[in-house]
Design a protein around this motif. Structure first.
Motif, PDB file in Angstrom:
ATOM      1  N   ASP A 217       0.812  -1.215   0.000  1.00 52.84           N
ATOM      2  CA  ASP A 217       0.000   0.000   0.000  1.00 52.84           C
ATOM      3  C   ASP A 217       0.842   1.260   0.000  1.00 52.84           C
ATOM      4  N   GLN A 218       2.088   1.155   0.493  1.00 52.30           N
ATOM      5  CA  GLN A 218       2.870   2.386   0.656  1.00 52.30           C
ATOM      6  C   GLN A 218       3.120   3.094  -0.679  1.00 52.30           C
ATOM      7  N   ARG A 220       0.950   3.155  -3.294  1.00 49.57           N
ATOM      8  CA  ARG A 220      -0.299   3.852  -3.601  1.00 49.57           C
ATOM      9  C   ARG A 220      -0.459   5.073  -2.688  1.00 49.57           C
ATOM     10  N   THR A 221      -0.099   4.909  -1.415  1.00 55.28           N
ATOM     11  CA  THR A 221      -0.215   6.030  -0.482  1.00 55.28           C
ATOM     12  C   THR A 221       0.717   7.162  -0.883  1.00 55.28           C
ATOM     13  N   ARG A 223       1.686   7.908  -3.750  1.00 52.64           N
ATOM     14  CA  ARG A 223       1.094   8.600  -4.899  1.00 52.64           C
ATOM     15  C   ARG A 223      -0.087   9.452  -4.458  1.00 52.64           C
ATOM     16  N   ALA A 224      -0.883   8.908  -3.520  1.00 54.47           N
ATOM     17  CA  ALA A 224      -2.041   9.668  -3.032  1.00 54.47           C
ATOM     18  C   ALA A 224      -1.603  10.955  -2.345  1.00 54.47           C
ATOM     19  N   LEU A 225      -0.381  10.947  -1.777  1.00 53.39           N
ATOM     20  CA  LEU A 225       0.121  12.128  -1.087  1.00 53.39           C
ATOM     21  C   LEU A 225       0.783  13.094  -2.059  1.00 53.39           C
ATOM     22  N   GLY A 226       0.817  12.733  -3.337  1.00 55.23           N
ATOM     23  CA  GLY A 226       1.320  13.660  -4.345  1.00 55.23           C
ATOM     24  C   GLY A 226       2.826  13.617  -4.533  1.00 55.23           C
ATOM     25  N   LEU A 227       3.496  12.542  -4.085  1.00 57.25           N
ATOM     26  CA  LEU A 227       4.937  12.444  -4.342  1.00 57.25           C
ATOM     27  C   LEU A 227       5.151  12.080  -5.812  1.00 57.25           C
TER      28      LEU A 227
ATOM     29  N   ARG B  94      -1.017  14.837 -10.207  1.00 57.93           N
ATOM     30  CA  ARG B  94      -0.095  14.588  -9.113  1.00 57.93           C
ATOM     31  C   ARG B  94       0.071  15.848  -8.257  1.00 57.93           C
ATOM     32  N   ARG B  97      -2.861  16.098  -5.978  1.00 55.51           N
ATOM     33  CA  ARG B  97      -2.919  15.087  -4.917  1.00 55.51           C
ATOM     34  C   ARG B  97      -2.055  15.527  -3.753  1.00 55.51           C
ATOM     35  N   PHE B 105      -5.804   5.209   3.871  1.00 60.00           N
ATOM     36  CA  PHE B 105      -6.262   3.858   3.572  1.00 60.00           C
ATOM     37  C   PHE B 105      -6.457   3.033   4.834  1.00 60.00           C
ATOM     38  N   SER B 110       1.098  -0.851   6.353  1.00 57.39           N
ATOM     39  CA  SER B 110       1.614  -1.061   5.004  1.00 57.39           C
ATOM     40  C   SER B 110       1.533   0.219   4.187  1.00 57.39           C
ATOM     41  N   SER B 111       0.791   1.221   4.686  1.00 61.81           N
ATOM     42  CA  SER B 111       0.696   2.481   3.949  1.00 61.81           C
ATOM     43  C   SER B 111       1.909   3.377   4.180  1.00 61.81           C
TER      44      SER B 111
END
Lengths: 319, 341
Positions: A217-218, A220-221, A223-227, B94, B97, B105, B110-111
């Motif tokens: 998940d890290q 996807r996370t 990416r979700a945080l805009g890195l 991006r 985001r 999540f 794991s996040s």
């Protein structure tokens, strides 16, 4: 800290010394069980008598029982005397060191090729999992894995040296040519051979490790945080996948040596590998045992170093 | 908190998502108001996560159609022109985001990056979205950890995620998500992996953050108890479609869609347990899979009130059932009027 660590190091060291002993006993026994005799090189000499031969054997210590010969050899090793070559009486350690440079150069060049190609292929495969790139890199890895080193070497010699005449067929340098370019031309084919056959090790492990991280998940996370994807690939993916590669490298680096054995023979590269084979043919026991012990020590040192490096590099183990 | 007259923060229209096969999310439309907490409720496979990930631009190999338009947020006072998220180039998406829309999540361990300290991860996000450096960066990181209720922020910065408890990890994850002060936070089952007491704390934290910052939230959950604790509005998804969209108080008092009622009677209720009949009624059958949704009402096969006509004749459309002056309330059921209690 302190006592516990010391105990751990002592125990680890003890196990490793025991291993070295086992290797030496096995090597020594096998060597003497194998057919052939170091004395055979003298039997055909003109004017050789049985009496004279016995004298030589006594001088080499070969008339002693095997266990005595071993203990004598072991005592020598412990006191820093690795013995003398049966062939020319020069010290074994000196012979090994003089052949080491060529092997190290070949090894480093091959490592550079295999590591960059292997990591690149593994990473590309993981990033494009299930697509054409992934399949192609996998197939290439499997093909390279299945190729016998000597065969690949011979094919390269045939194509690039005999047919195209781009590179020399072997040896360290051509007579009278001491230039860097000349040296690199000699290095190219053996390094490429040894490098290519070890690509699959790095590419398959890299594909697996990177694939595992990409599933987490890290990513996807992040990416979700805009890195940015560049940052994610370098800081998360590469870092996370290279970390478990360290112990793998510790195990596989010494196998370069066995690959070098074949490569050096095919390309008459004057390194440790060829020294080993030559000495084996001449039943030059002290040199063979010397190279054997040297390689065994290298394996242990390299895996220990990798273990330590892994401890230093992984923050989870430091905490 | 919610002002229905103002332009919505996020306006999703006819969003359709597939991965080369049948549509997973089918004609999804809803609005999220400024500062509003909307619970997106549904069973597994209803499309709630896929829909959110599609809006975030986090799906790979997906075909996304329709529109998801993000208006200028609280920070710009709604003055900026709305941004269409569907089809936005990856680079621009991006940049949005983390800064405008963010997401947390289910599994906080794991996040997080297992190899980087909490401080390193917060700085990483702050550097991506702000120009903070040095001491300012550090004090912003401390402030964020304080904001999510971490007791020793200074000490926490130096820790690796593995040293934190599940609740602490989710707090850190929230701190990362709100670091660049987004206007909208997608929270995908953020409390599902936590134990019940911690769940309540995290819900309280999220609600508090909304009250403090005015950040809107899409709270994805299959747990109606959690939805009732946090949501201003509830949107029920079924087989990739919105089947009911109602203010939370209305939804929990008199749900209009038979599926909503079935879900509610499947949720454990204190009164029922105390009265001695803690018997739970799970909706029978299963959600039709994306390829087998047909042209009739998708809930028909599991509905107790199904009739040949109108239920099986055609797909009911989403209709507004709010009486004059009442808040927005829509339902996808051809018989809602007959079935109204």
């Amino acid at each position: 800290m302190g006592n516990g660590n010391l105990l751990y190091v002592l125990r680890l060291g003890g196990v490793k010394i025991l291993l070295l002993l086992l290797v030496s006993i096995t090597g020594f026994t096998l060597l003497h069980l194998a057919p052939g005799d170091p004395l055979s090189q003298f039997t055909l000499a003109p004017g050789m008598t049985a009496e004279r031969l016995a004298q030589i054997a006594h001088g080499m210590g070969l008339d002693q029982p095997l266990w005595r010969q071993y203990l004598h050899w072991l005592h020598g090793i412990m006191t820093g005397d690795w013995g003398r070559s049966f062939r020319d009486q020069s010290p074994v350690l000196g012979i090994i060191v003089s052949h080491l440079t060529a092997t190290i150069e070949l090894g480093l060049a091959a490592l550079g090729i295999s590591f960059s190609l292997g990591l690149g292929m593994g990473l590309m495969g993981a990033l494009r999992a299930g697509r054409t790139v992934d399949d192609v890199t996998s197939v290439i890895s499997i093909i390279l894995f299945s190729l016998p080193t000597f065969w690949l070497g011979l094919v390269f010699i045939y194509i690039f040296s005999v047919r195209l005449q781009w590179f020399p067929t072997g040896n360290f340098s051509s007579p009278g040519d001491r230039s860097i370019v000349g040296y690199l031309r000699h290095l190219a084919l053996p390094a490429l051979t040894l490098g290519l056959v070890s690509v699959p090790v790095w590419s398959r492990y890299m594909r697996t490790f990177a694939g595992e991280i990409l599933k987490q998940d890290q990513i996807r996370t992040a990416r979700a945080l805009g890195l940015s994807s560049g940052r994610i690939i370098v800081h998360r993916l590469l870092r996370g996948a290279l970390l478990p590669m360290i112990p793998v490298a510790g195990i596989y680096l010494p196998t370069l040596l066995s690959g070098a054995l074949v490569t050096e023979t095919v390309f008459s590269w004057p390194g440790i590998g060829r020294l080993f084979l030559d000495s084996l043919q001449y039943r030059d026991y002290p040199v063979v045992m010397g190279v054997l012990m040297f390689s065994a020590i290298l394996v242990l040192v390299s895996s220990t170093l990798a273990e330590l490096l892994h401890h230093v590099a992984d923050p989870r183990l430091r905490a | 908190m919610t002002d229905r007259n103002a332009a919505p923060l996020l306006s999703v229209r006819n969003l359709t998502v597939n991965f080369g096969g049948p549509d997973i999310v089918d004609d999804l439309s809803f609005d999220i108001g400024q500062g509003e907490i909307v619970a997106l409720v549904g069973e597994s496979g209803s499309g709630k996560s896929v829909g959110s990930l599609a809006i975030m631009g986090l799906l790979e190999n997906a075909t996304i159609q329709g529109s998801a338009s993000l208006s200028g947020g609280a920070s710009s006072g709604g003055q900026e022109a709305p941004t269409e998220l569907v089809g936005l180039p990856a680079r621009r998406l991006r940049a949005l985001r983390g800064r405008r829309i963010s997401m947390i999540f289910q599994d906080p361990l794991s996040s997080l990056d297992p190899l980087q300290t909490i401080g390193g991860q917060i700085r990483e996000v702050l550097k991506a979205h702000t120009r903070l450096t040095g001491a300012a960066l550090h004090s912003r990181a401390i402030a964020l950890l304080e904001q999510v209720g971490i007791v020793d922020p200074e000490g926490c910065l130096a820790l690796l995620p593995q040293r934190l408890s599940g609740g602490m990890r989710q707090r850190v994850m929230i701190a990362l998500a709100i670091a660049a002060e987004p206007d909208l936070l997608f929270a995908d089952e953020p409390t599902t992996a936590l134990d019940v007491t911690v769940q309540a704390q995290v819900l309280r934290l999220l609600k508090g953050l909304r009250d403090q910052t005015g950040m809107a939230m899409v709270f994805i959950t299959h747990n109606l108890a959690v939805a009732s604790a946090i949501a201003d509005r509830v949107i029920v998804l079924y087989a990739g479609q919105v089947v009911e969209d109602a203010p939370a108080d209305v939804f929990f008092r008199r749900p209009a869609m038979p599926y909503s009622r079935a879900l509610l009677s499947a949720a454990p209720r204190l009164e029922a347990v105390l009265a001695g009949y803690g018997h739970l009624e799970a909706p029978r059958g299963q959600v039709p899979s994306p390829g087998q949704r047909g042209t009739a009402c998708r809930f028909a096969a599991r509905c107790d009130d199904v009739r040949e006509t109108p239920c099986l004749a055609s797909m009911p459309s989403l209709v507004s059932i709010a009486a004059n002056g009442e808040a927005h309330h829509t339902v996808r059921c051809a018989r809602w009027e007959e079935l109204a209690p």
